[in-house]
Scaffold this motif. Structure first.
Motif, PDB file in Angstrom:
ATOM      1  N   HIS A 122       1.240  -1.103   0.095  1.00 14.57           N
ATOM      2  CA  HIS A 122       0.207  -0.189  -0.065  1.00 14.57           C
ATOM      3  C   HIS A 122       0.948   1.404   0.022  1.00 14.57           C
ATOM      4  CE1 HIS A 122      -3.470   2.453   0.622  1.00 14.57           C
ATOM      5  NE2 HIS A 122      -1.884   3.118   2.096  1.00 14.57           N
ATOM      6  N   PHE A 123       1.722   1.516   0.538  1.00 16.56           N
ATOM      7  CA  PHE A 123       2.435   2.523   0.986  1.00 16.56           C
ATOM      8  C   PHE A 123       3.245   2.601  -0.052  1.00 16.56           C
ATOM      9  CE2 PHE A 123       2.194   1.692   5.603  1.00 16.56           C
ATOM     10  CZ  PHE A 123       1.123   2.507   6.214  1.00 16.56           C
ATOM     11  N   GLU A 124       3.929   1.729  -0.682  1.00 18.72           N
ATOM     12  CA  GLU A 124       5.036   1.634  -2.785  1.00 18.72           C
ATOM     13  C   GLU A 124       4.219   2.060  -3.036  1.00 18.72           C
ATOM     14  OE1 GLU A 124       5.930  -2.188  -2.680  1.00 18.72           O
ATOM     15  OE2 GLU A 124       7.574  -1.975  -0.439  1.00 18.72           O
ATOM     16  N   LYS A 125       3.112   1.549  -3.133  1.00 19.54           N
ATOM     17  CA  LYS A 125       1.624   2.303  -4.565  1.00 19.54           C
ATOM     18  C   LYS A 125       2.239   3.591  -4.165  1.00 19.54           C
ATOM     19  CE  LYS A 125      -0.428  -2.759  -5.340  1.00 19.54           C
ATOM     20  NZ  LYS A 125      -1.387  -3.312  -4.776  1.00 19.54           N
ATOM     21  N   ALA A 126       1.499   3.910  -3.095  1.00 17.48           N
ATOM     22  CA  ALA A 126       1.300   5.651  -2.971  1.00 17.48           C
ATOM     23  C   ALA A 126       2.434   6.039  -3.199  1.00 17.48           C
ATOM     24  CB  ALA A 126       1.155   6.058  -1.632  1.00 17.48           C
ATOM     25  N   ASP A 127       3.602   5.889  -3.072  1.00 23.77           N
ATOM     26  CA  ASP A 127       4.675   6.191  -3.057  1.00 23.77           C
ATOM     27  C   ASP A 127       5.165   6.700  -5.344  1.00 23.77           C
ATOM     28  OD1 ASP A 127       5.737   6.418  -0.662  1.00 23.77           O
ATOM     29  OD2 ASP A 127       7.483   4.804  -0.479  1.00 23.77           O
ATOM     30  N   LYS A 128       4.914   5.550  -5.646  1.00 23.96           N
ATOM     31  CA  LYS A 128       4.641   5.493  -6.836  1.00 23.96           C
ATOM     32  C   LYS A 128       3.744   6.556  -7.799  1.00 23.96           C
ATOM     33  CE  LYS A 128       6.480   0.332  -7.615  1.00 23.96           C
ATOM     34  NZ  LYS A 128       6.372  -0.448  -8.335  1.00 23.96           N
TER      35      LYS A 128
END
Length: 1121
Positions: A802-808
């Motif tokens: 979830h956090f990785e996708k938000a960063d992308k």
């Protein structure tokens, strides 16, 4: 040996025979040979110059197939000397002087063997092939160069784990081959090889950068192949690149569009080439939309009119409008391809980029005397709705007004297209379209239902009416019900007679479907037509028995079951037994094949009748479960086919193929897949509706459903499998605790494994929700230590993603092609992620609600994720909302023990009571209320501190605006909870109670209403002077508030027969009924003084009065019972 070779040469000839018997005998003889013998004989056949060209080609094909299917079985059994000899013999084949066609087949053999020598770690255990590639690069022999490139293109991973080491050498070799000094065929094969290598490394940005300066030559050579119009390989590979590595094409994007648009607009070019050129541009628009919007805007402006022009390329078939058999549109026809392209361009590039170009062309087309242009313009409106939704909605009035005129066009195909556009807009813009245009659309479609001279148009008007009624608010459709049904009943009678007299059924099939849709929407209001329709419909089911009437019969079955569901059990019951008998007879006597159209209709109808009859349906389970289980268990036919084999079946609409490698394709026969999914959904329905009545089938269904987690051919099957589990566990409870535990022991590990491996986000969400519901169904201690560890791993993985996708997404906002349309796409991705986050929150909720404080040690392992969600710097407000929801659960189910986390959540919870996003404020204020209710005296000062914020929210001027309604009602509830459970630090209690009382009623939040009205009952029953008023002056208001609560159904009398009780928690039902009883007892107490009661009743409105009377009746019935 010579004699053996001669016999084998003869066998190869027989394998090619057109005589079935000879060919079958040869196939049997060949299949009986041992693999080692096959390889030896096939190799010798290829080396033997005496075998015919066709025989040699067959030998090469068979040898490649052997290496593809049996290499790992026979090769390791050879001695090292035999292995070395075999490899040498294979490479020597490349030295032979043979025809180009046979050389291509030999290259495929070498490639297949090479593929087998690359192990899982990327080691190429046949280095001679690499030496071959390098030798060919330095030889002047163009034939060997071409052969090397063919092998490289077939096995682009030939360098294995040495790829990066050789990258510069690979690049130089390919550059040499691409150079104009090479032969045209070498350059052609070099492009194939480069593209294959890039596609293999589609995620390796550095490799793509290293090869980017080869791109101009690739495009130039591709352009030459297009001009020659001989081999479509390179333009098809350009499509593959557009789909998989579109950004690699960026430097040459304008050149690509220039090339493709010149091909597409030239009507002298063969259509198949035009279609491919269009596909390149459309595929780029879908897969690199921002790049295309930025760099190819002028080409899109030129492309849209050309696509619209191609949509006019259709034949004027005089039989079209009177045809009774509708064949699916030929997907190879120009107008069909163009319409699909317009739809995809709109979805890919968005309305802002596409709609202006459509709108600027449509008026001229609509005024064209040639019907084809009017038809194309209306079909363009249909195609544009989904992708141009936002922009088109703003001009919906003018678009609809313009479209409606063409319902009266002199040409039937234009009228058909107008119906199509209206039906599509009814779907794309629901329910706005239905609410705004019902007064014109319904009469317009009803008028076309009289077009008896053109049955195709008549039927399509009925189909458009289905689209309209599906999403039309019931209150609107019922206004037109008499007019619609008088028309449909008249057509039903007419077309029934035509069926008998002429055998025509197209319009009859459609009118039956339309009646079903109207019934589905209007529900109980449809009951007046029941007696007039049912005899005819039952007659059709009983007598439409021939093969050509199967679809009509299926649709009639659907219609009858939907009408039954609409009018309810009381009316339908008299026909239910007869109808079920007819449906069961169909399946037991009909021996229906897998692709029979009746199957889905039957299975769905049984499920609807199950909903109608409830427990009375149990008598039919022994009869329906066999067919439903058989359909749900259906295994689709699959095959792995060579490119040569696939040509015979590729056009079969019942098969779908996916390319596995250069030579292999995976195929699945799709007939029956939808039926399988429908049957799985019906099993869910039976388990949900019948509960313990389904217990005897629960284990069998579980053992069917759990393996379906791996059924990757159809998402709906996996979704149904996930959805079924909590219902099946509920069914199994009646069998005892041990039975239940054994069932869960079978389900749990497979469910957790499925969550970990599922590729589709929609199915993942269903699996997560299923896990949460299973835990709630089973209660505390249902997870072993191993299972709990796995659940925590899942939570950790999903939260990290979830956090990785938000960063992308944050990075994407800084890319050069970022624009408004990209932001819309990112918002959709965020919405998907938030939905998954909500399902993770469901799991946390289930664990807290069942395990209470026992879950805290485990929560500690994942808590950092949820603390991170609360960070004010998070880009998405939904993170704050769901972070609060997690800690709301912690407070509610762990009570005073939540204090260990108060430094993490409490300051932010108070801060977020003033967040600009209503959803965040609602979650924060709810949290304040349950903190008061469950947190204990330690939070008394916090309750005092937050009270002014809650009062401010209640008294805000926009408190009752729709977007703030749930916020306000949660604030009202939080005040009630503080005053009831944790008021020791409140110093101005009477003032707050007065404000709170004036803020009532609440009309939307039925979860919080029992708390609010329960506290109101407390105050009334304690004779609180502020609530009762001086001389009981507030009694009329109190009665009005009680009537209002029942009118808005935020408080209701819930009985076991209520349709929606299955979706309610038992604690909610208990709390609601307790409060409802207290409120009605207060009314009865006031009623004991008729003078006061009459005065109260005279001051409340009719809606409140009617709701109060109904509630008193229901309450009296419950009390008597």
């Amino acid at each position: 040996m010579a004699e053996e070779d001669t016999r084998f040469s003869s066998l190869l000839t027989s394998l090619l025979s057109i005589e079935n018997d000879e060919r079958t005998a040869a196939e049997e003889a060949y299949n009986n040979l041992a693999t080692e013998v096959k390889v030896t004989l096939l190799l010798r056949a290829l080396q033997n110059g005496q075998v015919s060209e066709d025989g040699s080609l067959m030998a090469a094909v068979l040898l490649r197939r052997v290496f593809s299917s049996d290499f790992q079985n026979f090769f390791p059994k050879l001695t090292p000397e035999q292995q070395a000899e075999l490899k040498q013999q294979i490479l020597l084949l490349l030295q032979k002087d043979v025809s180009p066609n046979l050389r291509r087949k030999i290259c495929e053999v070498v490639a297949e063997v090479t593929r087998n020598f690359i192990d899982d770690d990327g080691n190429n255990q046949w280095p001679e092939t690499l030496q071959l590639l390098f030798q060919c690069a330095n030889t002047p022999n163009a034939i060997l160069q071409e052969s090397a490139l063919r092998i490289f293109a077939s096995v682009p991973g030939i360098f294995g784990n040495q790829q990066n080491h050789y990258l510069q050498v690979i690049k130089e070799m390919l550059m040499k081959y691409l150079d104009p000094s090479s032969t045209p065929e070498v350059r052609f094969q070099a492009v194939r090889a480069v593209i294959a290598f890039i596609l293999l490394n589609d995620k390796e940005v550095e490799i793509q950068k290293a090869l980017s300066d080869l791109l101009p030559q690739i495009i130039m050579i591709t352009a030459d192949s297009i001009k020659a119009e001989e081999d479509q390989t390179l333009i098809k590979l350009l499509i593959d690149m557009s789909e998989n590595v579109p950004k690699f094409l960026r430097p040459q994007l304008e050149a690509i569009f220039e090339m493709c648009i010149n091909v597409f607009k030239s009507e002298d070019v063969e259509d198949s080439w035009r279609h491919l050129a269009l596909e390149v541009m459309v595929s780029l628009s879908e897969n690199a939309s921002a790049m295309v919007r930025k760099k190819a805007e002028k080409y899109i402006a030129a492309l849209v009119p050309l696509v619209l022009k191609m949509m006019t390329e259709l034949e004027d078939d005089e039989e079209w409008s009177v045809s009774d058999e509708i064949e699916d549109d030929d997907t190879g026809e120009n107008n069909v391809i163009a319409e699909s392209a317009l739809d995809r361009l709109a979805c890919g590039l968005g309305g802002k980029a596409i709609l202006p170009h459509i709108v600027s062309n449509i008026p001229t087309m609509l005024n064209n005397p040639d019907w084809r242009y009017r038809h194309a313009a209306l079909m363009a409106i249909s195609a544009a709705g989904e992708g141009c939704h936002k922009q088109m909605e703003a001009m919906l009035d003018s678009v609809t007004e313009g479209t409606l005129k063409y319902l009266a066009d002199p040409h039937p195909r234009v009228r058909y297209a107008a119906c199509n556009a209206i039906g599509q807009m009814a779907t794309d813009f629901a329910p706005v379209f239905e609410k705004k245009f019902h007064a014109h659309v319904i009469p317009g479609l009803l008028s076309l239902l009289d077009d008896h001279a053109n049955p195709r148009v008549q039927a399509h008007a009925g189909a458009a009416l289905v689209n309209f009624s599906e999403d039309c608010p019931k209150t609107i459709l019922t206004r037109y019900l008499d007019g619609i049904m008088s028309k449909l009943e008249a057509i039903l009678t007419t077309k029934f007679n035509e069926l008998v007299e002429k055998g025509t059924k197209l319009v009859l099939e459609q009118v039956v479907t339309t009646i079903a849709s109207v019934a589905d929407t209007t529900e109980k209001d449809f009951v007046v037509y029941y007696d007039r329709l049912m005899p005819c419909l039952k007659y059709l089911i009983a007598n439409a028995n021939t093969d050509d009437l199967k679809m009509l019969r299926g649709k009639t079955i659907e219609c009858v079951s939907l009408i039954g569901l609409a009018v309810g059990a009381e009316k339908f019951m008299s026909d239910a037994s007869e109808i079920m008998d007819m449906l069961l007879k169909t399946h037991t006597e009909g021996n229906l094949p897998d692709d029979d159209p009746q199957t889905t209709y039957l299975i769905s109808a049984w499920a609807r009748i199950c909903k109608i009859l409830g427990k009375q349906f149990e008598q039919y389970l022994p009869l329906v479960m066999g067919p439903v289980m058989k359909t749900a268990a259906m295994k689709p036919e699959v095959a792995v086919l060579d490119n040569d084999e696939i040509q015979d079946v590729e056009a079969d609409p019942d098969w779908q193929f996916v390319n596995l490698s250069d030579q292999q394709n995976f195929g699945i026969r799709t007939a029956g897949l939808e039926d399988k999914a429908a049957a799985c959904e019906m099993l869910v329905c039976y388990a949900r509706e019948l509960k313990e009545g389904f217990a005897n089938y629960a284990e069998e269904v579980v053992r069917l459903m759990v393996p379906m987690f791996k059924f990757y051919f159809h998402d709906g099957v996996r979704r149904a499998a996930a959805e079924s589990l909590p219902y099946l566990l509920t069914c199994a409870k009646i069998k005892g605790q041990q039975y239940l535990e054994n069932m869960w022991a079978y389900i749990c590990p497979e469910l957790l494994k499925a969550i970990d491996t599922e590729p589709e986000s929609e199915v993942i969400a269903e699996l997560l929700q299923s896990l949460a519901k299973c835990i709630e169904t089973l209660g505390a201690n249902c997870l072993s230590q191993e299972a709990m560890d796995e659940v925590l791993k899942i939570i950790n993985r999903f939260m990290n993603e979830h956090f990785e996708k938000a960063d992308k997404r944050a990075q994407a906002r800084n890319e050069e092609d970022y624009d408004e349309a990209v932001e819309e796409q990112l918002a959709e991705e965020d919405e998907t992620d938030v939905y998954l986050l909500s399902r993770i929150a469901d799991i946390i909720h289930s664990l807290f609600s069942t395990q209470k404080t026992l879950f805290l040690p485990y929560f500690e392992q994942v808590a950092p994720h949820f603390i991170k969600l609360l960070d004010p710097s998070r880009p998405s407000w939904a993170d704050r909302q769901w972070g609060l929801c997690i800690f709301d659960d912690l407070i509610e189910f762990c009570g005073p023990s939540c204090a260990q986390y108060q430094s993490c959540f409490l300051p932010l919870m108070i801060q977020y009571c003033k967040d600009k996003q209503p959803e965040v404020r609602q979650a924060a204020m709810y949290g304040c209320g349950i903190l008061a209710q469950h947190g204990g005296e330690q939070f008394a000062q916090t309750c005092s501190m937050v009270m002014p914020i809650l009062v401010e929210a209640i008294m805000a001027s926009d408190a009752r605006e729709p977007e703030n309604m749930t916020v306000t009602e949660n604030a009202i509830s939080a005040v009630a909870k503080i005053m009831k459970y944790n008021n020791s630090a409140i110093t101005n209690g009477d003032e707050i109670i007065n404000i709170w009382f004036q803020s009532l009623p609440v009309t939307e939040d039925d979860e919080e209403a029992p708390h609010i009205y329960g506290y109101l009952c407390d105050l009334i029953q304690s004779n609180h002077p502020i609530i009762l008023g001086s001389d009981n002056s507030n009694l009329p208001r109190i009665v009005a508030l009680i009537g209002d609560a029942f009118y808005h159904s935020v408080i209701q009398i819930i009985t076991p027969t209520n349709d929606n009780i299955d979706n309610m928690r038992s604690d909610y039902v208990q709390r609601n009924n307790d409060v409802a009883g207290r409120m009605l007892n207060i009314v009865k107490q006031i009623q004991s003084n008729s003078e006061i009661f009459n005065a109260c009743i005279s001051l409340i409105n009719e809606q409140q009065k009617s709701a109060l009377e109904e509630a008193m009746k229901s309450f009296a019935n419950i009390t008597v019972a």
